[in-house]
Design a protein around this motif. Structure first.
Motif, PDB file in Angstrom:
ATOM      1  N   GLN A 100       0.815  -1.211   0.000  1.00  0.00           N
ATOM      2  CA  GLN A 100       0.000   0.000   0.000  1.00  0.00           C
ATOM      3  C   GLN A 100       0.853   1.267   0.000  1.00  0.00           C
ATOM      4  O   GLN A 100       0.469   2.277  -0.582  1.00  0.00           O
ATOM      5  CB  GLN A 100      -0.892   0.038   1.245  1.00  0.00           C
ATOM      6  N   LEU A 101       1.997   1.208   0.661  1.00  0.00           N
ATOM      7  CA  LEU A 101       2.814   2.404   0.858  1.00  0.00           C
ATOM      8  C   LEU A 101       3.852   2.621  -0.234  1.00  0.00           C
ATOM      9  O   LEU A 101       4.564   3.636  -0.220  1.00  0.00           O
ATOM     10  CB  LEU A 101       3.508   2.317   2.225  1.00  0.00           C
ATOM     11  N   ARG A 108      11.057   4.451   7.743  1.00  0.00           N
ATOM     12  CA  ARG A 108      11.467   4.995   9.035  1.00  0.00           C
ATOM     13  C   ARG A 108      10.354   5.778   9.730  1.00  0.00           C
ATOM     14  O   ARG A 108      10.451   6.106  10.922  1.00  0.00           O
ATOM     15  CB  ARG A 108      12.692   5.895   8.869  1.00  0.00           C
ATOM     16  N   SER A 109       9.289   6.085   8.970  1.00  0.00           N
ATOM     17  CA  SER A 109       8.190   6.876   9.536  1.00  0.00           C
ATOM     18  C   SER A 109       7.433   6.131  10.633  1.00  0.00           C
ATOM     19  O   SER A 109       6.634   6.746  11.352  1.00  0.00           O
ATOM     20  CB  SER A 109       7.213   7.296   8.437  1.00  0.00           C
ATOM     21  N   THR A 139      13.292   1.685   0.912  1.00  0.00           N
ATOM     22  CA  THR A 139      12.041   1.865   0.155  1.00  0.00           C
ATOM     23  C   THR A 139      11.008   0.824   0.571  1.00  0.00           C
ATOM     24  O   THR A 139      11.342  -0.282   1.000  1.00  0.00           O
ATOM     25  CB  THR A 139      12.274   1.727  -1.357  1.00  0.00           C
ATOM     26  N   TRP A 140       9.743   1.188   0.385  1.00  0.00           N
ATOM     27  CA  TRP A 140       8.656   0.255   0.668  1.00  0.00           C
ATOM     28  C   TRP A 140       8.645  -0.900  -0.326  1.00  0.00           C
ATOM     29  O   TRP A 140       8.229  -2.009   0.025  1.00  0.00           O
ATOM     30  CB  TRP A 140       7.316   0.977   0.639  1.00  0.00           C
ATOM     31  N   ASP A 141       9.089  -0.658  -1.538  1.00  0.00           N
ATOM     32  CA  ASP A 141       9.144  -1.738  -2.517  1.00  0.00           C
ATOM     33  C   ASP A 141      10.089  -2.840  -2.036  1.00  0.00           C
ATOM     34  O   ASP A 141       9.775  -4.034  -2.134  1.00  0.00           O
ATOM     35  CB  ASP A 141       9.609  -1.197  -3.876  1.00  0.00           C
ATOM     36  N   LYS A 142      11.227  -2.447  -1.492  1.00  0.00           N
ATOM     37  CA  LYS A 142      12.184  -3.428  -0.976  1.00  0.00           C
ATOM     38  C   LYS A 142      11.631  -4.129   0.258  1.00  0.00           C
ATOM     39  O   LYS A 142      11.815  -5.337   0.447  1.00  0.00           O
ATOM     40  CB  LYS A 142      13.514  -2.751  -0.661  1.00  0.00           C
ATOM     41  N   VAL A 143      10.942  -3.381   1.125  1.00  0.00           N
ATOM     42  CA  VAL A 143      10.301  -3.989   2.294  1.00  0.00           C
ATOM     43  C   VAL A 143       9.274  -5.024   1.836  1.00  0.00           C
ATOM     44  O   VAL A 143       9.227  -6.148   2.359  1.00  0.00           O
ATOM     45  CB  VAL A 143       9.621  -2.920   3.173  1.00  0.00           C
TER      46      VAL A 143
END
Length: 321
Positions: A229-230, A239-240, A286-290
């Motif tokens: 989603q992010l 980190r947010s 990045t969120w993609d990597k997460v």
């Protein structure tokens, strides 16, 4: 575990395809993974590829999508939401017993027995008149989606049972490709709300928890789909999660943030101490990597674990191996 793990043992690459045509209902939905060899056969099977493909299709459907974004809501999705709302009302009708145990309030068994006894009735509006033949076998997934009444615990295996129910509903044609976004941002979000209510009302023991060294004591998929989603968000970074203001303002829109907010609510102390893996993942750029790391981790830490998968139920709509 490193969220960017590169090797997933025994799990074939997932293909987002569903098996045609509709099979005949099974005489009985049942567990089939009894030992390590059976687990390896499952992980190498088309059934595993199809299931993982479904989870990835839902992942793709919510990429960059907030819960408040408009989406298609079919009658079956509305029926699923009403079912979860009913179960939430039942929690209100079965208050916890007055006792001082840290975990495992026995009133949960009363609530769980009510769910099990009404499972077919609860699923009937979701299936509609044309698919009632599948009610009995799909009802087998429902009690196990909300925990174990004997042990009074709940964990990622139960969460996976609910995902399997959604997968079987898709295979039956009760929900369609148009519903994929809503299955995550509406239905699964409502499931999480219900389970957090159940967890904190009856204080379910974490099933198979790794303690502070695990991702979360109870769930995994809100982090997987929540990271999707992010992806591409203009302001929120991994980190947010350390910003209380961001969690408060945005958790209603993003499963990942809501999950972290709940962890911070039930665990006292700095996130780096109570949930070091979540804290470490916040350093990923990045969120993609997460998201990619979460997909691999789910296959390793949930689908490849015998203590979890030995309780997994198979039916005609899920497929065999």
């Amino acid at each position: 575990m490193d969220p960017d793990v590169t090797a997933v043992p025994h799990m074939p690459s997932a293909a987002a395809q569903l098996p045609p045509p509709l099979p005949r209902p099974a005489a009985q939905a049942q567990t089939r993974i009894t030992d390590g060899q059976a687990l390896q056969r499952f992980l190498s099977s088309q059934a595993a590829r199809n299931f993982m493909g479904f989870l990835l299709a839902l992942n793709e459907a919510v990429r960059g999508k907030a819960a408040s974004d408009p989406c298609h809501v079919s009658p079956a999705v509305e029926a699923l939401l009403e079912m979860l709302a009913t179960l939430s009302r039942w929690v209100d009708e079965v208050p916890p017993s007055q006792q001082s145990l840290r975990y495992g309030n026995p009133a949960y068994r009363v609530w769980a027995a009510r769910v099990a006894g009404a499972a077919e009735e609860l699923l009937a509006p979701v299936l509609g008149p044309a698919l009632q033949a599948y009610a009995a076998e799909l009802a087998a997934y429902l009690p196990g989606s909300f925990g174990n009444a004997q042990r009074i615990d709940y964990g990622t295996g139960h969460e996976t049972a609910f995902a399997a129910l959604l997968y079987c509903l898709a295979n039956a044609g009760a929900v369609s490709e148009e519903d994929r976004q809503a299955l995550v941002t509406r239905v699964f979000a409502a499931y999480l709300t219900l389970m957090r209510k159940v967890q904190t009302t009856y204080w379910l023991e974490p099933a198979g928890s790794h303690g502070v060294w695990g991702l979360d004591d109870y769930q995994f998929l809100p982090f997987l789909w929540g990271a999707a989603q992010l992806i591409g968000h203009p302001h929120i970074r991994p980190r947010s999660i350390h910003s209380a203001d961001t969690l408060e303002a945005c958790s209603s829109d993003y499963l990942y943030l809501a999950a972290v907010r709940f962890v911070r609510h039930v665990k006292k102390g700095p996130l780096a101490e109570t949930s070091p893996m979540l804290s470490d993942i916040s350093g990923v750029p990045t969120w993609d990597k997460v998201n990619k790391g979460m997909i691999k981790m789910y296959q390793v830490e949930v689908l490849s674990k015998l203590p979890i998968m030995q309780h997994f139920i198979f039916c005609s709509l899920f497929g065999d191996f």
